[in-house]
Scaffold this active site. Structure first.
Site, PDB file in Angstrom:
ATOM      1  N   ASN A   1      34.885  36.504  46.638  1.00 49.75           N
ATOM      2  CA  ASN A   1      36.252  36.768  45.948  1.00 49.75           C
ATOM      3  C   ASN A   1      35.997  36.854  44.463  1.00 49.75           C
ATOM      4  O   ASN A   1      36.957  36.666  43.610  1.00 49.75           O
ATOM      5  CB  ASN A   1      37.158  35.265  46.315  1.00 49.75           C
ATOM      6  N   ARG A   2      35.196  37.686  44.003  1.00 45.58           N
ATOM      7  CA  ARG A   2      34.694  38.077  42.695  1.00 45.58           C
ATOM      8  C   ARG A   2      34.649  37.052  41.804  1.00 45.58           C
ATOM      9  O   ARG A   2      34.982  37.154  40.613  1.00 45.58           O
ATOM     10  CB  ARG A   2      36.053  38.984  42.340  1.00 45.58           C
TER      11      ARG A   2
END
Ligand SMILES: Cc1cc2nc3c(=O)[nH]c(=O)nc-3n(C[C@H](O)[C@H](O)[C@H](O)COP(=O)(O)O)c2cc1C
Length: 215
Positions: free
Chosen positions: A192-193
């Site tokens: 999710n970065r």
């Protein structure tokens, strides 16, 4: 044009994390660990790194070089001292390095100041290179404009004759640079970065501050 849009290319990084608990106080120890893991993972050119310099106009310039030495002093690479990069480093010794080990989902960024390695250190490395690379260092006036490829091939043939059955000396215009780091940042891709980033800043000789950065 490519049918696939680069905007649609994305990877969710899931291999590993980087916690403060597993990060040593000395960043060179962590670099040593990550480099050995990159070598063990049989990544193509695990010692390949982007070297960023600045030119006379103050603009950034970047290219790949190979890390050829690493110890408590810092990071060593070799090049032609008349090349653009070397001339830029001699004029402004501040430089940055970036390693990207895709298979391990890891980036390391390094900033610091460079000095030329001693002639003895450059000699030792030059003498360990294959003969073809040694001749290449003589042949190539790196970064200068040349009329065609044939001039290189011709010069190589001339030098092969000149040094037939002889050791090839190191050109004085070819040698190493040592980058002494003042900043290292270790980046581990996460889902999710929300990647892990640990940055080390040198505050006094041998003393590093470690900080977590937002991804
Ligand atoms: C994977 C890779 C490794 C390289 N390693 C070196 C190196 O160790 N030393 C070097 O002078 N050039 C190396 N090069 C070539 C440089 O990227 C660059 O083309 C050359 O040094 C000239 O740069 P300059 O004109 O900015 O000085 C490498 C290129 C690649 C793609």
């Amino acid at each position: 044009m490519n049918k696939l849009s680069v905007a649609d290319l994305r990877i969710n990084y899931t291999r590993a994390g980087l916690t403060e608990a597993e990060a040593p106080l000395n960043p060179l120890e962590l670099f040593d660990l990550w480099l050995s893991q990159a070598i063990a993972a049989e990544i193509l050119e695990p010692n390949g790194m982007t070297l960023a310099t600045t030119n006379a106009a103050g603009n950034p310039v970047a290219r790949m070089v190979l890390l050829k030495g690493f110890d408590h002093r810092g990071f060593v690479f070799y090049t032609n001292y008349n090349s653009d990069k070397a001339q830029q480093l001699l004029a402004n010794p501040h430089a940055a390095l970036v390693f990207w080990w895709a298979e391990l989902e890891r980036q390391v960024r390094i900033e610091g100041e460079v000095t030329q390695t001693t002639a003895a250190e450059s000699d030792a490395y030059f003498s360990s290179r294959p003969r073809g690379s040694q001749l290449g260092a003589w042949v190539s006036a790196q970064s200068s404009v040349i009329p065609n490829r044939e001039v290189l091939e011709q010069e190589l043939a001339n030098l092969e004759q000149k040094y037939l059955d002889q050791d090839i000396p190191r050109p004085t215009h070819w040698g190493g640079f040592l980058l002494k780091p003042v900043m290292l940042e270790f980046w581990q891709g996460r889902p999710n970065r929300l990647h892990d980033r640990l940055r080390y800043r040198l505050v006094t000789q041998g003393n590093w501050i470690r900080e977590r950065l937002a991804p």
